[in-house]
Design a protein around this motif. Structure first.
Motif, mmCIF file in Angstrom:
data_model
loop_
_atom_site.group_PDB
_atom_site.id
_atom_site.type_symbol
_atom_site.label_atom_id
_atom_site.label_comp_id
_atom_site.label_asym_id
_atom_site.label_seq_id
_atom_site.Cartn_x
_atom_site.Cartn_y
_atom_site.Cartn_z
ATOM 1 N N ASP A 169 8.961 58.532 76.377
ATOM 2 C CA ASP A 169 9.704 59.574 77.185
ATOM 3 C C ASP A 169 8.793 60.403 77.853
ATOM 4 O O ASP A 169 7.440 60.312 77.974
ATOM 5 N N LEU A 170 9.147 61.467 78.604
ATOM 6 C CA LEU A 170 8.287 62.266 79.507
ATOM 7 C C LEU A 170 8.070 63.721 78.956
ATOM 8 O O LEU A 170 7.759 64.632 79.418
ATOM 9 N N THR A 171 8.098 63.540 77.655
ATOM 10 C CA THR A 171 7.868 64.813 76.863
ATOM 11 C C THR A 171 6.441 65.682 77.135
ATOM 12 O O THR A 171 6.263 66.643 77.580
ATOM 13 N N ASN A 172 5.279 64.587 77.273
ATOM 14 C CA ASN A 172 4.152 64.942 77.511
ATOM 15 C C ASN A 172 3.586 64.888 78.845
ATOM 16 O O ASN A 172 2.633 65.781 79.436
ATOM 17 N N LEU A 173 4.391 63.887 79.505
ATOM 18 C CA LEU A 173 4.176 63.964 81.172
ATOM 19 C C LEU A 173 4.736 65.100 81.900
ATOM 20 O O LEU A 173 4.218 65.386 82.931
ATOM 21 N N LYS A 174 6.033 65.608 81.395
ATOM 22 C CA LYS A 174 6.825 66.538 82.396
ATOM 23 C C LYS A 174 6.008 67.521 82.739
ATOM 24 O O LYS A 174 6.044 67.990 84.014
ATOM 25 N N PRO A 175 5.427 68.527 81.793
ATOM 26 C CA PRO A 175 4.606 69.505 82.480
ATOM 27 C C PRO A 175 3.604 69.032 83.588
ATOM 28 O O PRO A 175 3.189 70.066 84.528
ATOM 29 N N VAL A 176 2.988 68.152 83.186
ATOM 30 C CA VAL A 176 2.009 67.361 84.298
ATOM 31 C C VAL A 176 2.520 67.183 85.836
ATOM 32 O O VAL A 176 2.167 67.429 87.008
ATOM 33 N N LEU A 177 3.787 66.352 85.506
ATOM 34 C CA LEU A 177 4.499 66.240 86.807
ATOM 35 C C LEU A 177 4.890 67.396 87.606
ATOM 36 O O LEU A 177 4.912 67.603 88.830
ATOM 37 N N ASP A 178 5.212 68.438 86.841
ATOM 38 C CA ASP A 178 5.598 69.688 87.401
ATOM 39 C C ASP A 178 4.656 70.164 88.160
ATOM 40 O O ASP A 178 4.731 70.773 89.448
ATOM 41 N N GLY A 179 3.494 70.188 87.529
ATOM 42 C CA GLY A 179 2.217 71.001 88.012
ATOM 43 C C GLY A 179 1.873 69.899 89.401
ATOM 44 O O GLY A 179 1.384 70.703 90.401
ATOM 45 N N LEU A 180 2.092 68.685 89.194
ATOM 46 C CA LEU A 180 1.514 67.816 90.479
ATOM 47 C C LEU A 180 2.455 68.231 91.843
ATOM 48 O O LEU A 180 1.986 68.384 92.712
ATOM 49 N N LEU A 181 3.776 68.337 91.397
ATOM 50 C CA LEU A 181 4.545 68.608 92.600
ATOM 51 C C LEU A 181 4.484 70.098 93.009
ATOM 52 O O LEU A 181 4.630 70.138 93.852
ATOM 53 N N ASN A 182 4.173 70.987 92.296
ATOM 54 C CA ASN A 182 3.490 72.140 92.521
ATOM 55 C C ASN A 182 2.599 72.279 93.508
ATOM 56 O O ASN A 182 2.549 72.913 94.427
ATOM 57 N N VAL A 183 1.684 71.417 93.375
ATOM 58 C CA VAL A 183 0.460 71.408 94.449
ATOM 59 C C VAL A 183 0.663 70.211 95.482
ATOM 60 O O VAL A 183 -0.362 69.840 96.397
ATOM 61 N N GLY A 184 1.718 69.720 95.663
ATOM 62 C CA GLY A 184 2.349 68.982 96.741
ATOM 63 C C GLY A 184 1.886 67.555 96.448
ATOM 64 O O GLY A 184 1.917 66.993 97.470
ATOM 65 N N CYS A 185 1.698 66.810 95.303
ATOM 66 C CA CYS A 185 1.501 65.470 95.031
ATOM 67 C C CYS A 185 2.604 64.945 94.399
ATOM 68 O O CYS A 185 2.972 65.362 93.387
ATOM 69 N N ASP A 186 3.227 64.262 95.318
ATOM 70 C CA ASP A 186 4.532 63.397 94.963
ATOM 71 C C ASP A 186 3.982 61.739 94.759
ATOM 72 O O ASP A 186 4.956 60.957 94.932
ATOM 73 N N PHE A 187 2.793 61.496 95.009
ATOM 74 C CA PHE A 187 2.440 59.919 95.119
ATOM 75 C C PHE A 187 1.803 59.561 93.894
ATOM 76 O O PHE A 187 0.760 59.868 93.557
ATOM 77 N N TRP A 188 2.350 58.626 93.081
ATOM 78 C CA TRP A 188 1.941 58.393 91.741
ATOM 79 C C TRP A 188 1.866 56.916 91.728
ATOM 80 O O TRP A 188 2.535 55.959 92.329
ATOM 81 N N LEU A 189 0.779 56.171 91.032
ATOM 82 C CA LEU A 189 0.914 54.884 90.651
ATOM 83 C C LEU A 189 1.210 54.886 89.212
ATOM 84 O O LEU A 189 0.302 55.491 88.445
ATOM 85 N N ILE A 190 2.168 54.001 88.705
ATOM 86 C CA ILE A 190 2.361 53.957 87.397
ATOM 87 C C ILE A 190 1.622 52.692 87.041
ATOM 88 O O ILE A 190 1.758 51.652 87.182
ATOM 89 N N GLU A 191 0.213 53.033 86.321
ATOM 90 C CA GLU A 191 -0.699 52.233 86.090
ATOM 91 C C GLU A 191 -0.592 51.374 84.603
ATOM 92 O O GLU A 191 -1.078 51.552 83.873
ATOM 93 N N LEU A 192 0.273 50.588 84.592
ATOM 94 C CA LEU A 192 0.747 49.580 83.446
ATOM 95 C C LEU A 192 0.709 48.306 83.998
ATOM 96 O O LEU A 192 0.872 47.979 85.273
ATOM 97 N N MET A 193 0.526 47.272 83.099
ATOM 98 C CA MET A 193 0.341 45.814 83.521
ATOM 99 C C MET A 193 1.588 45.050 83.004
ATOM 100 O O MET A 193 1.998 43.996 83.410
ATOM 101 N N ASP A 194 2.423 45.753 81.993
ATOM 102 C CA ASP A 194 3.593 45.214 81.544
ATOM 103 C C ASP A 194 4.855 45.430 82.704
ATOM 104 O O ASP A 194 4.983 46.660 82.657
ATOM 105 N N VAL A 195 5.650 44.428 82.952
ATOM 106 C CA VAL A 195 6.573 44.699 84.070
ATOM 107 C C VAL A 195 7.634 45.491 83.478
ATOM 108 O O VAL A 195 8.263 46.565 84.132
ATOM 109 N N GLU A 196 8.032 45.121 82.156
ATOM 110 C CA GLU A 196 9.064 45.967 81.707
ATOM 111 C C GLU A 196 8.775 47.435 81.346
ATOM 112 O O GLU A 196 9.703 48.392 81.850
ATOM 113 N N GLU A 197 7.552 47.536 81.088
ATOM 114 C CA GLU A 197 7.089 48.834 80.815
ATOM 115 C C GLU A 197 7.091 49.977 82.079
ATOM 116 O O GLU A 197 7.462 50.992 82.327
#
Length: 213
Positions: A169-197
């Motif tokens: 879930d996004l429990t641990n990521l949400k504060p980070v994502l909030d902070g990223l959007l606050n500094v204008g960064c909305d470009f993310w690479l989901i760096e995983l190898m499993d397609v379902e993940e």
């Protein structure tokens, strides 16, 4: 180089899926990013690593950015590192490619102050790898890197034996994502190898952005 073969219906480069709030607009512009192999660019009188990276830049057609590591696990000689990153930054600009340096889990690049110092001294941008950063240090990295962040490797964390771990879930990521959007960064690479993940993480991010608006 670490390029994954594109899966049907998804846009892949490196180990994941490009994701951002205006993703359709970016894809129409031909958004395309790459990750270089790990080479030595921090040893005096050794230009082999720099030439390897320049050759990669030359081969990238319609690339938007290139992410590099600052070292191969060894402590770099600082002035040599700055000289090589500066040269590669300018070389990449001539090809309309943004050069990004990535924070690592260990060594020189695991220290946020080293990453921001190199970025400020050389004019390059930063690929902020969330999973390489301890939970308690992530917000500090965002504050420190701020507008130097060009893109973000997004997943839960990296472990020695199993590699990149997908978020449940996004429990641990949400504060980070909030902070990223606050500094204008909305470009993310989901760096995983499993397609379902990757798809599950993408769906969670879409829901997050819906509520964030």
């Amino acid at each position: 180089m670490r390029f994954s073969k594109p899966e049907k219906g998804l846009e892949y480069t490196d180990w994941g899926l490009h994701f951002c709030s205006n993703i359709d607009e970016n894809f129409k512009k031909g958004l395309n990013g790459f990750h270089a192999p790990i080479v030595d660019i921090g040893t005096p009188n050794n230009k082999k690593g720099l030439e390897t990276l320049k050759n990669i830049v030359n081969k990238l057609d319609n690339a938007d950015y290139l992410t590099i590591h600052l070292h191969n696990g060894k402590e770099p000689e600082y002035n040599t590192l700055l000289e090589n990153v500066s040269e590669l930054t300018e070389y990449s600009k001539e090809k309309n490619i943004t050069l990004c340096i990535e924070n690592l889990r260990n060594g020189f690049s695991s220290k946020p102050e080293n990453i921001i110092n190199v970025a400020e001294e050389t004019g390059c941008k930063i690929t902020f790898d969330i999973g390489h950063t301890p939970y308690e240090n992530r917000m500090n990295c965002i504050d420190l890197f701020s507008d130097k962040i060009y893109n973000v490797h997004t997943y839960e964390k990296e472990c020695d034996k199993i590699g990149h771990v997908a978020p449940k879930d996004l429990t641990n990521l949400k504060p980070v994502l909030d902070g990223l959007l606050n500094v204008g960064c909305d470009f993310w690479l989901i760096e995983l190898m499993d397609v379902e993940e990757i798809i599950n993480t993408k769906n969670m991010l879409n829901k997050y952005l819906e509520f964030h608006k």
